[in-house]
Design a protein around this motif. Structure first.
Motif, mmCIF file in Angstrom:
data_model
loop_
_atom_site.group_PDB
_atom_site.id
_atom_site.type_symbol
_atom_site.label_atom_id
_atom_site.label_comp_id
_atom_site.label_asym_id
_atom_site.label_seq_id
_atom_site.Cartn_x
_atom_site.Cartn_y
_atom_site.Cartn_z
ATOM 1 N N TYR A 120 11.177 7.059 1.064
ATOM 2 C CA TYR A 120 12.410 7.550 1.706
ATOM 3 C C TYR A 120 13.634 7.338 0.818
ATOM 4 O O TYR A 120 14.456 8.242 0.667
ATOM 5 C CB TYR A 120 12.610 6.856 3.059
ATOM 6 N N THR A 121 13.767 6.139 0.222
ATOM 7 C CA THR A 121 14.922 5.892 -0.646
ATOM 8 C C THR A 121 14.661 6.356 -2.071
ATOM 9 O O THR A 121 15.605 6.535 -2.853
ATOM 10 C CB THR A 121 15.279 4.391 -0.678
ATOM 11 N N GLY A 122 13.370 6.521 -2.437
ATOM 12 C CA GLY A 122 13.022 6.957 -3.783
ATOM 13 C C GLY A 122 13.001 5.848 -4.809
ATOM 14 O O GLY A 122 12.852 6.114 -6.007
ATOM 15 N N HIS A 123 13.136 4.612 -4.376
ATOM 16 C CA HIS A 123 13.176 3.478 -5.303
ATOM 17 C C HIS A 123 11.970 2.565 -5.110
ATOM 18 O O HIS A 123 11.449 2.420 -4.002
ATOM 19 C CB HIS A 123 14.432 2.627 -5.062
ATOM 20 N N ARG A 124 11.545 1.941 -6.229
ATOM 21 C CA ARG A 124 10.702 0.760 -6.083
ATOM 22 C C ARG A 124 11.535 -0.310 -5.366
ATOM 23 O O ARG A 124 12.745 -0.377 -5.536
ATOM 24 C CB ARG A 124 10.272 0.220 -7.444
ATOM 25 N N TRP A 125 10.879 -1.152 -4.598
ATOM 26 C CA TRP A 125 11.631 -2.199 -3.917
ATOM 27 C C TRP A 125 12.393 -3.066 -4.920
ATOM 28 O O TRP A 125 13.507 -3.501 -4.643
ATOM 29 C CB TRP A 125 10.674 -3.062 -3.089
ATOM 30 N N ALA A 126 11.816 -3.333 -6.067
ATOM 31 C CA ALA A 126 12.468 -4.196 -7.047
ATOM 32 C C ALA A 126 13.754 -3.605 -7.589
ATOM 33 O O ALA A 126 14.590 -4.332 -8.139
ATOM 34 C CB ALA A 126 11.511 -4.483 -8.206
ATOM 35 N N ASP A 127 13.923 -2.279 -7.449
ATOM 36 C CA ASP A 127 15.120 -1.599 -7.946
ATOM 37 C C ASP A 127 16.064 -1.143 -6.838
ATOM 38 O O ASP A 127 17.167 -0.677 -7.117
ATOM 39 C CB ASP A 127 14.727 -0.359 -8.755
ATOM 40 N N GLN A 185 0.825 -1.206 0.000
ATOM 41 C CA GLN A 185 0.000 0.000 0.000
ATOM 42 C C GLN A 185 0.863 1.263 0.000
ATOM 43 O O GLN A 185 1.993 1.279 0.469
ATOM 44 C CB GLN A 185 -0.936 0.010 1.228
ATOM 45 N N ASP A 186 0.299 2.343 -0.541
ATOM 46 C CA ASP A 186 0.971 3.637 -0.523
ATOM 47 C C ASP A 186 0.707 4.318 0.824
ATOM 48 O O ASP A 186 -0.129 3.870 1.613
ATOM 49 C CB ASP A 186 0.475 4.504 -1.676
ATOM 50 N N TYR A 187 1.406 5.410 1.085
ATOM 51 C CA TYR A 187 1.283 6.111 2.358
ATOM 52 C C TYR A 187 1.801 7.530 2.191
ATOM 53 O O TYR A 187 2.445 7.876 1.173
ATOM 54 C CB TYR A 187 2.079 5.398 3.455
ATOM 55 N N VAL A 188 1.549 8.358 3.160
ATOM 56 C CA VAL A 188 2.119 9.696 3.200
ATOM 57 C C VAL A 188 3.378 9.638 4.051
ATOM 58 O O VAL A 188 3.343 9.150 5.186
ATOM 59 C CB VAL A 188 1.116 10.714 3.785
ATOM 60 N N LYS A 189 4.462 10.087 3.508
ATOM 61 C CA LYS A 189 5.743 10.020 4.205
ATOM 62 C C LYS A 189 5.633 10.660 5.590
ATOM 63 O O LYS A 189 5.194 11.796 5.738
ATOM 64 C CB LYS A 189 6.808 10.733 3.377
ATOM 65 N N GLY A 190 6.001 9.864 6.608
ATOM 66 C CA GLY A 190 5.965 10.363 7.974
ATOM 67 C C GLY A 190 4.669 10.118 8.700
ATOM 68 O O GLY A 190 4.513 10.568 9.841
ATOM 69 N N ASP A 191 3.711 9.379 8.095
ATOM 70 C CA ASP A 191 2.414 9.169 8.763
ATOM 71 C C ASP A 191 2.463 8.056 9.809
ATOM 72 O O ASP A 191 1.469 7.761 10.462
ATOM 73 C CB ASP A 191 1.310 8.914 7.744
ATOM 74 N N HIS A 215 10.883 3.396 6.149
ATOM 75 C CA HIS A 215 11.831 4.230 6.888
ATOM 76 C C HIS A 215 12.971 3.388 7.462
ATOM 77 O O HIS A 215 14.136 3.811 7.468
ATOM 78 C CB HIS A 215 11.114 4.979 8.017
ATOM 79 N N PHE A 216 12.650 2.184 7.920
ATOM 80 C CA PHE A 216 13.688 1.298 8.441
ATOM 81 C C PHE A 216 14.711 0.969 7.357
ATOM 82 O O PHE A 216 15.924 0.959 7.613
ATOM 83 C CB PHE A 216 13.058 0.013 8.981
#
Length: 628
Positions: free
Chosen positions: A128-135, A33-39, A48-49
C-alpha cells in the motif's frame, strides 16, 4: 489491538484515533510473508492499517520486530561443528521462542536467528505504501524488545533453569571474562579477597555467584567441565551475597552488563543497517524497568529512553477519606503507588518516551489522569506518551461502535480495566490533554536537578534487589522532580555519585500549591491541579474545596464558575455537592494563545460508570487493589 478485521475497520478506527487527538500508534504487527493486495490476509490488513495512518498524517512505532522461532535446523546459521549436536538437543524438537529467551543474549545462534527475523520484517514490502518497512517514513520509532526484564531475571538466577548447554555456555563465558580481566588466580584472589576452595581460572572452575537469590554450587558451575566439577566437589551449601566480598558481586554485575550491552549493540547495528527509516528513527533498545539502575544504564546507550507507569483508581484502606475510591490529587504528586517509574530516568540529550500508561477502571476520579500525565510530561519535557490501550478495533458496520459498556479490571488474567475507548469521560479529558502535549502549551521546568551515579552505584550488588538501585538518593526522585524537574546520568568513569542542583526529601513539600513551573500548580491540600498558560486553562479536582466559588486563569483571561455536577439518574457512586469533582480544560489547537486561537478544544466532564455497577468491598485485595 490493531489492525482491524477489514480494510473498512482500519479506515474507520484511524479516523477515530485522529479525531481523538492521537498522532501515533505503537504497532505490534511484524509481517514477513508476501500477499496479494486486498486479500484481507493478516499481512494485508497489517500493511493497510499503516497506509491509513500515512493518509491521515499519523505515525507508527514499530514494536513487534523482536520475534520468531528458532528450530534445530537453524544450527548452521553459525558454523561451530563441535557444538552442533548439543545445541540442537538444547533447542529441542519443537524449537524455542526468540522473544524473552534469556540465552539469546550470549548464544550466537539464537542471536543470529533473532536478527534474521528482524531483517525479514525490515525487508517486508508494504504493497500500500510502496516501501519496505525498513525504509517506510510512516515509522517514527523502532524498538528492539519490550520488557525483557533480562537483568533482573539473570541476577535472580533464572539462567539456572535453562537447558544445560546454554547454562554451561554462560558459565564458560563467565570464566573467560574473568581470565581476560584478571589473568591469574593470584590477581583474582587479591581482587576478591579470596576464592572458594577449588576455584581456579586455569580449570575454568570459578563459580558464578553471588546472585540476588541463594545459589548452589552445582547450579553455578560448568558441569560439562570435569576439571571444574572435581575442583569444587563437596561445596554443596547455598551461597548469598553476604558470603562474599563486595568486589565479587560487582564482578557478576559488570559481566552481565558487558554481555547485555554488547548484544544489544550488535542487534542495533544490524537493524540500523536495514534501511532509511530504521537508521534515522530513534531506536529503543528495551522498555522498562523503571527502578533498576542497570536497566536504566542500558537505556542510556540507546537513541531514546522508554519507561511506563500504571496507577489504580481505588484504595484498600477503609479509613481513607474517599474509600473505596482514590484521587491522586489529594496527596503529594506522583504517578505511581510507591516507587517512581517515570518521575526519574530522564536522560539529558535523549528523547524520553512513556511507552505505556493508564489508570485502571473502575475509578471514580479517572478523569484527572490525562492531566496528571500532561503536567509531568511538561515538567520533564517528554517526547512521546503512549496510552495502553485502545482495545480491539470495533466493527465499522455497527451504527454506534463506540457506545458500549466500559471494561473493568477483573481478577485473574490480564486487568482489562486499562481499556479506554468506551469511556467517554476519560477520552474527553485525553483529547484536551493531547492538545496541551502536542502543541507544547506548557513550559518545561527551567533548571532541572541532575542526579549523577558512578561506578559504585552501577555495580552495587545490593541493586540486584528490585527497588534498591539508587539507595537513599532515590527516595528524593519524586519530590525533587515535582519541585524542580530532574535529569539522570549514569557515568561509570567516575567512582561516586553527585547531585547537581537542589533536592527535596520525601514529605517536605512546601509551600502548597506546589509550582514546578509558573504555569502548573498542584494544590494537593485542596485536591486540584491547574494549568494557567497563554494557550491553556485547566482545572481538575474538587471544585467544592476551593476557597472561592470560581477558578480564574490570569494568563488567558478564562474564568470557571457556577459549577454544578449533574449525575444521571441511578449513577453508581455519584459525585456529591461536597466534591464537585470536575475536569475542565480549554486548549489551543493551533499553538496560539487562547485569545488569538482560531481553533480550540474544550472538555468539561466529571465521572463515569456503567449502569448498575457495584463493587463488592469484601473482595478488595490490598496488594493490587483489584476487586473480584
Amino acid at each position: 489491538g490493531f489492525p482491524g478485521g477489514t480494510a473498512a475497520d482500519n479506515e474507520a478506527v484511524v479516523k477515530r484515533l485522529k479525531a481523538m487527538g492521537f498522532n501515533m500508534v505503537r504497532y505490534w504487527q511484524s509481517p514477513t510473508q508476501d500477499y496479494v493486495k486486498g486479500d484481507n490476509s493478516e499481512a494485508d490488513r497489517a500493511d493497510h492499517f499503516l497506509w491509513c495512518l500515512q493518509q491521515n498524517g499519523m505515525k507508527a512505532w514499530g514494536a513487534g520486530i523482536n520475534g520468531g522461532q528458532v528450530q534445530p535446523g537453524d544450527v548452521d546459521i553459525v558454523r561451530d561443528p563441535a557444538t552442533t549436536t548439543a545445541w540442537k538437543e538444547a533447542v529441542g524438537e519443537k524449537g524455542m521462542a526468540i522473544r524473552d529467551n534469556i540465552a539469546r543474549i550470549w548464544d550466537s545462534r539464537l542471536e543470529s536467528v533473532g536478527i534474521r527475523h528482524m531483517t525479514e520484517v525490515g525487508n517486508h514490502v508494504n504493497r500500500y505504501t510502496g516501501h519496505r518497512w525498513a525504509d517506510d517514513p510512516v515509522f517514527a520509532v523502532w524498538e528492539l524488545s519490550n520488557e525483557e526484564w533480562w537483568f533482573g531475571k539473570m541476577a535472580r538466577g533464572e539462567w539456572q533453569n535453562l537447558p544445560p548447554f546454554f547454562r554451561n555456555q554462560l558459565l564458560q563465558k563467565w570464566n573467560g571474562w574473568l581470565q581476560n580481566k584478571y589473568g591469574t588466580d593470584d590477581k583474582l584472589r587479591a581482587a576478591w579477597n579470596g576464592l572458594l576452595p577449588g576455584e581456579s581460572l586455569k580449570n575454568g572452575a570459578v563459580v558464578f555467584a553471588p546472585m540476588g537469590e541463594p545459589t548452589r554450587i552445582d547450579a553455578a558451575l560448568n558441569d560439562a567441565n570435569p576439571l571444574a566439577r572435581r575442583a569444587v566437589q563437596g561445596l554443596s551449601q547455598k551461597y548469598t551475597r553476604d558470603d562474599f566480598a563486595r568486589a565479587r558481586g560487582e564482578g557478576v554485575i559488570a559481566f552481565l552488563l558487558d554481555l547485555w550491552v554488547s548484544h544489544k549493540k550488535r542487534e542495533a547495528d544490524a537493524v540500523k543497517a536495514l534501511g532509511k527509516s530504521m537508521r534515522l528513527s530513534p531506536l529503543v533498545w528495551d522498555t522498562g524497568i523503571g527502578y533498576e539502575i542497570q536497566s536504566q544504564y542500558l537505556h542510556q546507550q540507546a537513541d531514546a529512553v522508554a519507561h511506563d507507569t500504571y496507577v489504580t483508581g481505588f484504595h484498600h484502606d477503609p479509613a481513607h477519606k474517599r474509600y473505596p475510591w482514590f484521587s491522586g490529587l489529594e496527596e503529594q504528586p506522583r504517578l505511581c503507588w510507591d516507587k517512581p517509574w517515570v518521575e526519574q530516568n530522564r536522560v539529558e540529550g535523549k528523547p524520553y518516551f512513556v511507552y505505556e500508561t493508564q489508570i485502571e477502571q473502575p475509578a471514580k476520579y479517572r478523569a484527572e489522569y490525562p492531566m496528571r500525565i500532561a503536567a509531568l510530561g511538561a515538567i520533564q519535557d517528554w517526547d512521546i506518551v503512549c496510552w495502553h490501550y485502545f482495545g480491539s478495533v470495533p466493527d465499522s458496520t455497527q451504527p454506534k461502535p463506540y457506545e458500549k459498556t466500559m471494561d473493568y479490571t477483573t481478577a485473574g488474567g490480564h486487568p482489562q480495566g486499562y481499556h479506554y475507548q468506551f469511556d467517554e469521560v476519560q477520552m474527553a479529558a485525553m483529547r484536551t490533554a493531547a492538545a496541551v502535549f502536542t502543541q507544547g502549551l506548557l513550559k518545561p521546568a527551567p533548571n532541572p536537578t541532575t542526579f549523577v551515579f558512578g561506578r559504585k552505584s552501577l555495580l552495587d550488588p545490593a541493586s540486584m534487589n528490585y527497588g534498591r538501585s539508587y539507595g537513599e538518593p532515590g527516595a528524593q526522585f519524586m519530590p525533587t522532580t515535582y519541585r524542580y524537574g530532574m535529569r539522570l546520568r549514569i557515568d561509570p568513569t567516575r567512582e561516586g555519585d553527585e547531585v547537581i542542583g537542589p533536592t527535596y526529601k520525601p514529605r517536605v513539600y512546601e509551600p502548597c500549591p506546589l509550582t514546578p513551573t509558573e504555569e502548573i500548580a498542584y494544590d494537593w491540600h485542596r485536591g486540584n491541579l491547574r494549568f494557567d498558560a497563554p494557550g491553556v486553562a485547566m482545572f481538575t479536582g474538587f471544585f467544592a474545596q476551593l476557597e472561592s466559588p470560581q477558578a480564574h486563569f490570569g494568563k488567558s483571561g478564562v474564568t470557571l464558575s457556577d459549577v454544578v455536577v449533574v449525575n444521571p439518574p441511578g449513577t453508581p457512586y455519584p459525585v456529591g455537592a461536597d466534591e464537585k469533582y470536575v475536569e475542565f480544560s480549554v486548549a489551543s489547537a493551533d499553538g496560539k494563545p487562547l485569545p488569538e486561537t482560531r481553533r480550540a478544544v474544550l472538555s468539561l466532564v466529571s465521572t463515569s460508570f456503567n449502569s448498575g455497577f457495584q463493587l463488592d468491598l469484601s473482595k478488595l485485595t490490598q496488594e493490587f487493589g483489584w476487586f473480584l
